[in-house]
Design an enzyme around this catalytic site. Structure first.
Site, short mmCIF file in Angstrom:
data_model
loop_
_atom_site.label_atom_id
_atom_site.label_comp_id
_atom_site.label_asym_id
_atom_site.label_seq_id
_atom_site.Cartn_x
_atom_site.Cartn_y
_atom_site.Cartn_z
N HIS A 121 -19.00 -55.79 -40.91
CA HIS A 121 -20.34 -56.19 -40.49
C HIS A 121 -20.30 -57.58 -39.84
CE1 HIS A 121 -22.97 -53.01 -41.75
NE2 HIS A 121 -22.59 -53.06 -43.02
N HIS B 17 -15.55 -52.72 -45.31
CA HIS B 17 -16.85 -52.39 -44.73
C HIS B 17 -17.69 -53.65 -44.52
CE1 HIS B 17 -20.59 -49.95 -44.27
NE2 HIS B 17 -21.14 -50.99 -44.86
N GLU B 18 -17.74 -54.51 -45.52
CA GLU B 18 -18.57 -55.71 -45.42
C GLU B 18 -18.01 -56.72 -44.42
OE1 GLU B 18 -21.43 -55.63 -46.56
OE2 GLU B 18 -21.16 -53.88 -47.83
N GLU C 91 -23.99 -49.20 -39.92
CA GLU C 91 -23.28 -48.76 -41.11
C GLU C 91 -22.10 -47.87 -40.75
OE1 GLU C 91 -23.73 -49.74 -44.31
OE2 GLU C 91 -25.08 -51.19 -43.38
#
Length: 298
Positions: free
Chosen positions: A138, A134-135, A197
């Protein structure tokens, strides 16, 4: 003059429109990557100077190993699909910070930080991979630059409104600006952050699968997060989707993510190391069971 200004704005918008790798979503980004990365690297170094790195070598190595495994898999995939410019100028770094906060983030250019407080929620290496994917997403999707561009656009809109109302009474100006600020935040900034997100969830579950981690672990992580989280603001007033929304969306993404997992030459039946088998840190030994801050994102 107005026509020239309008033309300049149109040209700027067209030049700033780019596509997010893998999702092909159009995004507005006026911040040069070189400038964004340079600022990010300096900020990250400052965070490390002001923070205490974890003394738990086992957990630190696990975080770094997962980070590098996902980074390597993603870079190979991007190169195979002629998207390697998505990580141009990146200087990957993965660190574990000694704070009992349920959080992790990634700055532009691949600078990642995990906090010890999120590891019990991760539970094992696969859980770390959920958060790491997920990070990393980004950073790959350039969400940092897009948010900065959006903030600049919101500021410009406020200035334009102020100029348009300069002949109106002060009370009228104040009411109009308050309405603009609140409206542009709820209708623009917050939904945009939730979009980021959700997009990071979509990319992240694919990234962890590319690295050989079972994507089915993603909704399981968010069920654990939901169980530990306290009251949250209504989703329309939050920068993050609710846990229920994320779990539902991730389950919908599983069939596609499993295709990436099946193709991964690292997908095996090996047992994923559990964090409970690694010596606990000072923070985790604490008997202070105060409520942890629940936050995840960049």
């Amino acid at each position: 003059m107005k026509k020239i200004l309008s033309l300049l704005i149109l040209v700027t918008v067209l030049l700033a429109c780019k596509k997010v790798p893998l999702t092909d979503r159009n995004q507005f980004n006026v911040i040069p990557n070189s400038q964004l990365n340079s600022s990010s690297f300096s900020s990250y170094d400052q965070v490390l100077k002001e923070s205490k790195l974890s003394s738990n070598t086992g957990q630190t190595e696990m975080v770094r190993n997962v980070g590098n495994r996902i980074k390597n898999a993603v870079e190979v995939y991007l190169k195979e699909n002629k998207l390697e410019d998505a990580t141009e100028g990146f200087k990957w770094e993965f660190n574990l910070l000694a704070e009992n906060i349920v959080n992790a983030w990634c700055m532009p250019g691949g600078k990642v930080a995990f906090y010890e407080g999120i590891l019990p929620v991760c539970k094992d290496e696969a859980g770390i991979a959920v958060v790491m994917g997920h990070e990393v997403a980004h950073a790959i999707a350039k969400h940092g630059g897009e948010r900065m561009s959006q903030a600049l656009a919101q500021q410009a809109g406020g200035m334009a409104l102020s100029i348009a109302l300069q002949q109106q009474p002060e009370q009228t100006q104040a009411l109009a600006m308050a309405a603009y600020t609140g409206g542009s935040t709820v209708l623009g900034v917050l939904p945009f952050s939730r979009l980021h997100e959700s997009e990071a969830d979509e990319l992240g579950i694919k990234f962890m699968a590319l690295a050989g981690y079972d994507p089915a672990e993603a909704p399981k992580f968010w069920k654990r997060m939901k169980a530990q989280s306290g009251g949250a603001p209504p989703e329309f007033l939050s920068t993050h989707p609710s846990s229920d929304t994320r779990i539902k969306d991730l389950n919908k993404l599983l069939p596609e993510a499993n295709k990436y997992y099946a193709k991964s030459n690292k997908a095996t039946n090996n047992v994923i190391p559990n964090l409970s088998n690694i010596s606990t840190s000072t923070t985790e030994k604490s008997e202070d069971k105060k409520k942890l801050k629940m936050k995840i994102g960049n």
